[in-house]
Design a protein around this motif. Structure first.
Motif, PDB file in Angstrom:
ATOM      1  N   TRP A   1      33.452   9.285  31.206  1.00 46.89           N
ATOM      2  CA  TRP A   1      33.472   9.050  32.219  1.00 46.89           C
ATOM      3  C   TRP A   1      32.136   7.797  32.518  1.00 46.89           C
ATOM      4  N   LEU A   2      31.214   8.537  31.462  1.00 48.57           N
ATOM      5  CA  LEU A   2      29.669   7.542  31.063  1.00 48.57           C
ATOM      6  C   LEU A   2      30.257   6.395  31.179  1.00 48.57           C
ATOM      7  N   LYS A   3      31.233   6.252  29.879  1.00 45.56           N
ATOM      8  CA  LYS A   3      31.545   5.150  29.531  1.00 45.56           C
ATOM      9  C   LYS A   3      31.887   4.324  30.647  1.00 45.56           C
TER      10      LYS A   3
ATOM     11  N   ARG B   1      25.586  19.701  30.607  1.00 46.50           N
ATOM     12  CA  ARG B   1      26.404  20.816  32.035  1.00 46.50           C
ATOM     13  C   ARG B   1      27.143  20.868  32.787  1.00 46.50           C
ATOM     14  N   GLU B   2      26.281  21.128  33.449  1.00 39.25           N
ATOM     15  CA  GLU B   2      26.280  20.625  34.987  1.00 39.25           C
ATOM     16  C   GLU B   2      27.186  19.749  35.582  1.00 39.25           C
ATOM     17  N   LEU B   3      26.724  18.675  34.306  1.00 36.31           N
ATOM     18  CA  LEU B   3      27.386  16.802  35.291  1.00 36.31           C
ATOM     19  C   LEU B   3      28.968  16.906  34.395  1.00 36.31           C
ATOM     20  N   LEU B   4      28.984  17.686  33.008  1.00 38.40           N
ATOM     21  CA  LEU B   4      30.075  18.143  32.778  1.00 38.40           C
ATOM     22  C   LEU B   4      31.238  18.374  34.020  1.00 38.40           C
ATOM     23  N   ARG B   5      30.915  19.485  34.360  1.00 35.71           N
ATOM     24  CA  ARG B   5      31.066  20.611  35.623  1.00 35.71           C
ATOM     25  C   ARG B   5      32.360  20.114  36.553  1.00 35.71           C
ATOM     26  N   LYS B   6      31.263  18.554  36.885  1.00 40.94           N
ATOM     27  CA  LYS B   6      31.435  17.721  37.917  1.00 40.94           C
ATOM     28  C   LYS B   6      32.142  17.000  37.936  1.00 40.94           C
ATOM     29  N   VAL B   7      32.217  16.579  36.819  1.00 40.31           N
ATOM     30  CA  VAL B   7      33.783  15.230  36.312  1.00 40.31           C
ATOM     31  C   VAL B   7      35.018  16.295  36.315  1.00 40.31           C
ATOM     32  N   GLU B   8      34.842  17.009  35.685  1.00 35.41           N
ATOM     33  CA  GLU B   8      36.156  17.991  35.509  1.00 35.41           C
ATOM     34  C   GLU B   8      36.580  18.496  36.524  1.00 35.41           C
ATOM     35  N   ALA B   9      35.568  18.376  37.438  1.00 36.41           N
ATOM     36  CA  ALA B   9      36.161  19.015  39.235  1.00 36.41           C
ATOM     37  C   ALA B   9      36.150  18.001  40.368  1.00 36.41           C
ATOM     38  N   GLU B  10      36.054  16.564  39.246  1.00 42.58           N
ATOM     39  CA  GLU B  10      36.217  15.480  40.008  1.00 42.58           C
ATOM     40  C   GLU B  10      35.303  15.228  41.194  1.00 42.58           C
TER      41      GLU B  10
END
Length: 514
Positions: free
Chosen positions: A322-324, A397-406
């Motif tokens: 997502w970052l890339k 970790r919070e950024l990963l959670r938001k990406v996974e939860a869209e």
């Protein structure tokens, strides 16, 4: 008897003839000079080094340099081989004030003699530029006397003399004790660093004389040899990080995991340090590793550590993709899980051919730096950079959670951009978009303080101030008009004063006038 008489007559005739053949002579006065050698003292460089005391060396240096000071180091030797010469060399205790500003322009302080006859002290190539501070005497019997100085300067034996002089100077510096060498390095350290870049034939000798700050000592300097002696058994690289100050490099995110693991890191805080270290690919079989570039290896990774790293990379793959692709598509080459971060959320890492943050700062400060016009500059400047994220940091970790939860909205994208820009600053790079960074910080401050994102700034009412300004202008005009009226010619008063007659001397004035 007659025979005897004849013999005597012959002898008398021979004697008379001999006396007649003798040339006539006269006495002539002639002046004969007897030379008396007044100065029978040999030049100091022709004497044996064992016969010369330290006091004599110091007096010779004072006369030679015209300064009342004691040299840091000296060497007195006789070189033999292809060319034979005798020499005395000194290292002054204080560097000239223009040592670096006039680097390569200032002449050397070596006096050249041929068979005790002074030739010149203006040879440009008797020593390399980085040893221009060395002064002394060189005397050779093998150089020709019957040629001009220009031809002598091109003589092939001078190259041999130069090579041997450099070796002797470096050996002299190597034998200094720690205190004397610390004084020398404080004065001439930059010159020795420049020598590593200029003198490839003596690069190994010069690298042993280099000194850098280190995480092992809070104040003192260390050599590469001392670093290697303190290395761990499994350590294969000499780690270093470059920056503008020691405080900056100590707080750099690139050294966090190294400090945690107990590895020593060299701190390169001089502007020329990173240039120098790039010219030393390895030292005694140990490669030098810039911890601000990709490919960092600790040497103690086991199979379990590698498996753990692969699992983290796989679990954070949604975030890195997502970052890339979405958050930072044109700013980074890729995003990966870091193995060098401990406390920082992320960092920007250059590839092996790109500039580190410190090198980019130095290059931008150059007067000739013009991006887009020099292909070599653009090649290094535009090398792709990697964003490394810390999988243990709560923000990541919070950024990963938001990406996974869209749940990636505008605020999430702003958070990713702010993390990227703060990583640029932490890594030593400059911000390409300072106004945009300031706007995103303001947006995040509004959210954290509960201020509406659409709340506008209260506008100031300029109408009242305009009216007051007009009234002030009118008052100023009235004052100017009154001033102009006051400058007119004054009118005579209505009542006229009659002139009184002047009384004579013997006439008394009227009573009312008294």
């Amino acid at each position: 008897v007659s025979e005897g008489g004849e013999e005597e007559g012959e002898d008398e005739e021979a004697t008379v003839s001999d006396e007649e053949e003798k040339p006539k002579t006269k006495q002539v006065e002639k002046t004969v000079w007897d030379w008396d050698l007044v100065n029978d003292t040999k030049p100091m460089w022709l004497r044996s080094a064992k016969e010369v005391s330290d006091e004599e060396y110091n007096k010779f240096y004072e006369v030679f340099s015209k300064k009342a000071e004691t040299p840091i180091a000296k060497t007195h030797f006789t070189a033999e081989g292809e060319v034979t010469f005798k020499s005395i060399l000194f290292v002054p205790p204080v560097a000239p004030p223009d040592l670096i500003s006039s680097y390569g322009k200032k002449g050397h302080q070596i006096k050249l003699y041929v068979r005790r006859v002074f030739i010149t002290d203006d040879f440009e190539d008797i020593l390399p530029n980085y040893l221009s501070f060395v002064c002394g005497v060189v005397d050779s019997d093998d150089l020709p006397l019957n040629v001009s100085r220009e031809m002598l300067q091109q003589h092939k034996l001078l190259k041999v003399i130069k090579k041997k002089l450099v070796r002797k100077v470096l050996d002299m510096l190597k034998k200094l004790d720690k205190d004397d060498y610390d004084k020398f390095w404080k004065e001439f350290g930059t010159s020795m660093k420049l020598g590593v870049m200029e003198d490839s034939s003596n690069k190994t000798r010069l690298s042993k004389l280099l000194r850098f700050y280190s995480s092992n000592d809070s104040e003192g300097l260390t050599s590469l040899q001392e670093y290697v002696e303190r290395m761990k058994e499994t350590q294969e690289h000499i780690y270093y990080v470059a920056g503008s100050s020691r405080q900056e490099v100590e707080a750099s995110p690139f050294v966090e995991r190294l400090h945690l693991k107990g590895y020593e890191v060299l701190y390169l805080v001089d502007a020329v340090d990173e240039y120098v270290i790039q010219n030393i690919p390895d030292f005694e079989g140990k490669k030098l590793q810039n911890v601000a570039k990709e490919g960092l290896e600790f040497g103690d990774e086991g199979e379990q550590a590698k498996e753990t790293q692969e699992e983290l990379s796989k679990s954070f793959e949604p975030l890195t993709d997502w970052l890339k692709k979405e958050a930072l598509p044109d700013r980074i080459d890729k995003a990966v899980v870091s193995n060098r971060l401990s406390n920082s959320p992320c960092a920007i890492v250059a590839n092996q051919f790109g500039w580190s943050g410190n090198m980019e700062r130095i290059m931008r400060a150059q007067a000739h730096y013009v991006s887009g016009k020099d292909p070599s500059v653009d090649f290094y400047h535009k090398q792709p950079k990697t964003l490394e994220v810390n999988p243990r940091h709560p923000l990541i970790r919070e950024l990963l959670r938001k990406v996974e939860a869209e749940e990636t909205d505008k605020t999430t994208v702003d958070l990713a951009e702010v993390l990227f820009e703060t990583a640029l600053l932490r890594s030593g790079y400059s911000l390409p978009d300072s106004p945009g960074f300031a706007g995103r910080i303001e947006r995040m401050l509004r959210l954290s303080m509960g201020v509406d994102l659409d709340a506008e700034v209260e506008q100031e009412d300029f109408s009242q101030s305009t009216e007051e300004y007009d009234e002030m202008e009118d008052e100023e005009e009235e004052v100017e008009e009154e001033g102009e009226e006051g400058e007119e010619e004054p009118t005579m008063p209505s009542e006229t004063v009659q002139a009184q007659p002047v009384p004579e001397d013997d006439e008394e004035p009227p009573h009312d006038e008294l």
